[in-house]
Design a protein around this motif. Sequence first.
Motif, mmCIF file in Angstrom:
data_model
loop_
_atom_site.group_PDB
_atom_site.id
_atom_site.type_symbol
_atom_site.label_atom_id
_atom_site.label_comp_id
_atom_site.label_asym_id
_atom_site.label_seq_id
_atom_site.Cartn_x
_atom_site.Cartn_y
_atom_site.Cartn_z
ATOM 1 N N LEU A 190 46.431 -16.125 40.514
ATOM 2 C CA LEU A 190 47.588 -15.029 39.450
ATOM 3 C C LEU A 190 48.391 -15.820 38.217
ATOM 4 O O LEU A 190 49.250 -15.288 39.338
ATOM 5 C CB LEU A 190 46.369 -13.125 39.589
ATOM 6 C CG LEU A 190 46.534 -12.745 38.373
ATOM 7 C CD1 LEU A 190 45.146 -12.915 38.027
ATOM 8 C CD2 LEU A 190 46.576 -11.210 38.649
ATOM 9 N N CYS A 191 48.353 -15.380 36.757
ATOM 10 C CA CYS A 191 49.689 -15.855 36.522
ATOM 11 C C CYS A 191 50.953 -15.165 37.771
ATOM 12 O O CYS A 191 51.771 -15.988 37.705
ATOM 13 C CB CYS A 191 49.576 -15.815 35.269
ATOM 14 S SG CYS A 191 48.234 -15.982 34.363
ATOM 15 N N GLY A 192 51.271 -13.874 37.281
ATOM 16 C CA GLY A 192 52.017 -13.636 37.122
ATOM 17 C C GLY A 192 52.906 -13.126 38.952
ATOM 18 O O GLY A 192 53.851 -13.963 39.390
ATOM 19 N N PRO A 193 51.373 -12.988 40.301
ATOM 20 C CA PRO A 193 52.336 -13.090 41.431
ATOM 21 C C PRO A 193 52.472 -14.512 41.813
ATOM 22 O O PRO A 193 52.845 -14.251 42.528
ATOM 23 C CB PRO A 193 50.763 -12.941 42.112
ATOM 24 C CG PRO A 193 50.029 -11.718 40.996
ATOM 25 C CD PRO A 193 49.879 -12.296 39.561
ATOM 26 N N SER A 194 52.166 -15.957 41.224
ATOM 27 C CA SER A 194 52.183 -16.698 41.716
ATOM 28 C C SER A 194 53.852 -16.785 40.948
ATOM 29 O O SER A 194 54.358 -17.607 41.873
ATOM 30 C CB SER A 194 51.357 -17.949 40.954
ATOM 31 O OG SER A 194 51.259 -18.707 41.722
ATOM 32 N N ARG A 195 54.127 -16.876 39.984
ATOM 33 C CA ARG A 195 55.099 -17.419 39.878
ATOM 34 C C ARG A 195 56.440 -16.783 40.080
ATOM 35 O O ARG A 195 57.402 -16.730 40.352
ATOM 36 C CB ARG A 195 55.398 -16.613 37.902
ATOM 37 C CG ARG A 195 54.970 -17.601 36.776
ATOM 38 C CD ARG A 195 53.903 -16.541 36.134
ATOM 39 N NE ARG A 195 53.113 -17.340 35.458
ATOM 40 C CZ ARG A 195 53.055 -18.677 34.503
ATOM 41 N NH1 ARG A 195 53.937 -18.646 33.754
ATOM 42 N NH2 ARG A 195 51.638 -19.495 34.564
ATOM 43 N N ALA A 196 55.910 -14.736 40.599
ATOM 44 C CA ALA A 196 56.938 -14.137 41.828
ATOM 45 C C ALA A 196 57.125 -14.937 43.226
ATOM 46 O O ALA A 196 58.313 -14.838 43.503
ATOM 47 C CB ALA A 196 56.204 -12.953 41.631
ATOM 48 N N ALA A 197 56.287 -14.763 43.684
ATOM 49 C CA ALA A 197 55.550 -16.119 44.887
ATOM 50 C C ALA A 197 56.669 -17.014 44.818
ATOM 51 O O ALA A 197 57.422 -17.887 45.779
ATOM 52 C CB ALA A 197 54.691 -16.789 44.851
ATOM 53 N N ILE A 198 56.589 -17.976 43.517
ATOM 54 C CA ILE A 198 57.474 -19.461 43.557
ATOM 55 C C ILE A 198 59.313 -18.610 43.217
ATOM 56 O O ILE A 198 60.026 -20.030 44.042
ATOM 57 C CB ILE A 198 55.937 -20.252 42.129
ATOM 58 C CG1 ILE A 198 55.589 -21.189 42.038
ATOM 59 C CG2 ILE A 198 58.329 -20.896 41.799
ATOM 60 C CD1 ILE A 198 54.636 -21.096 41.732
ATOM 61 N N LEU A 199 59.313 -17.955 42.706
ATOM 62 C CA LEU A 199 60.700 -17.835 42.238
ATOM 63 C C LEU A 199 61.145 -17.292 43.476
ATOM 64 O O LEU A 199 62.704 -17.290 44.311
ATOM 65 C CB LEU A 199 61.206 -16.988 41.212
ATOM 66 C CG LEU A 199 60.887 -16.849 39.694
ATOM 67 C CD1 LEU A 199 60.702 -16.103 38.735
ATOM 68 C CD2 LEU A 199 62.027 -17.994 39.702
ATOM 69 N N THR A 200 60.367 -16.292 44.714
ATOM 70 C CA THR A 200 60.994 -15.824 45.183
ATOM 71 C C THR A 200 60.454 -16.511 47.599
ATOM 72 O O THR A 200 61.265 -15.951 48.141
ATOM 73 C CB THR A 200 60.767 -14.403 46.155
ATOM 74 O OG1 THR A 200 59.289 -14.394 45.842
ATOM 75 C CG2 THR A 200 60.637 -13.026 44.678
#
Length: 524
Positions: free
Chosen positions: A91-101
């Motif tokens: 999913l869009c948001g969760p993938s971005r959060a995983a990438i940043l953290t």
Amino acid sequence: MSAPIRPTRREFLHASAASALALSATMRELTAAPSQPNIVFLFSDDHSLQTLGAYKTRLQSFVNRHNLTPNLNRLAAAGGVFERSYCCNSLCGPSRAAILTGLHSHANGFVDNSSRFDGSQWTMPKALQAVGYQTAILGKWHLVSEPTGFDHWEILPGQGSYYNPDFITPDGTARKQGYCTDLIGDAAIAWLRARDTTKPFLLMCQQKAPHRNWMPPERHLRYLEDETIPEPASLFDDYAGRATPASQQEMQVGRDMTMASDLKVRPPLVGATGLAGEFARMSDAQKAAWDAAYVPRNEKFTAAGLTGRALTQWKYQAYMKDYMRCVKALDDNIGRVLDELTAQGLDDNTVVIYASDQGFYNGEHGWFDKRWMYEESLSMPLLVRWPGHVKPGSRFQPMVQNIDYAPTLVEIAGSAAPSDRHGRSLVPVLGGKTPKDWRTSVYYHYYEFPADHRVQAHVGVRTDRYKLIYYYPVNEWELFDLQKDPQEMQSVYAETKYASVVAEMTRELDRLRAQYQEKPYAIS
Ligand SMILES: [Ca+2]
């Protein structure tokens, strides 16, 4: 006769100091520069492997015959292609959060698109700032809270708009005229030209395309117009052989796409009143270009009076053409950014990464959208060009995940991510030296139910050959033998001959859940 010109002692000392400085600058370039290369992270939203020509998929020959992704292909050829690249939550948001953290969703706190990112936690861009990088993010952010860790940011509100989109900066919100994909490309080039050239940089250029509702730019409205896109074998999947969630979703091309927005079957836009959303933002010239392309097509469609399978097949063609037209514009802008790097002489000392937040269904299982742990949406495209480190033409086989990106970029910058990160640096893998203890399985957890598409929450584990999925709210399981059934049409969970595999995979799922300190199953 004039006297020979001799430097005074003062001049001589000054010249020596200058050459010493020049020498030391050269030494710095030789030593410091390779340890802190620039990083350009080119990112998109919902770009399937099937529509990226560097990937060996069912559409590869069609995609390359029609020159869909020449710039992504050239990036792949100059670097490497990860063939087993996965997200941790499709999913869009969760993938971005995983990438940043570098953390799975339960640990970074962004589990579904109703979450709000906690920007006070450790993130990769902050770690890069701490070691001297200037950082910028442009385009789709989608994490609700304001970006942290960026010296410059210019983001779309939420999903953003394809035509004449708004952008948010620290100074407020402003609308830009033009096509979103091109405007984000423009912003990346402008930032590259205006940046502080004394510092290494991280540029995250994050496109909205090719997210639903697949609105192409005017210049590509007729791309593939007369072509027939090959259908997947599972376009008319009946979901027999899978647990019940597969048959209960609402993401079928034939049933769940909207005629006006998704498929553009609608009255002419010019002169229309009461236009909503995306269409309301378009200028008269943009609307006229759309009418010229879609109105004749829609007249033919209406006259044909299609029903049943023929109607689904028509929708598949309409969907895929608009999707690919959006990908074409995405690729155009990948090319523009690559050309700018070349023009600035940055190719040798810049790592260029291309990825999308997750894969996507292009009609497989009859679907559009993502979310499932099945292959098309579990997979993420991942290309990396790094001259001197990645051998051109590499095809990487180790299983990697989006949680690996933060540790990787931080190591590229000459630092290290905290030891509690779930992901692992890909730097040795990129150099062709995969550690012997590299992971042999990946963990997955999708949360967002029912939301838009009624995809049941699930966890799972994938190894080289098998995939175990557990739909914990309904207590149903699936096991796929990917070697025998790569399209995941028949779960073998209940077959006696797979009992030992089920036991082994269940242990592996439990082991990963313990390793990542997952929370107990929440059944609402
Ligand atoms: Ca997405």
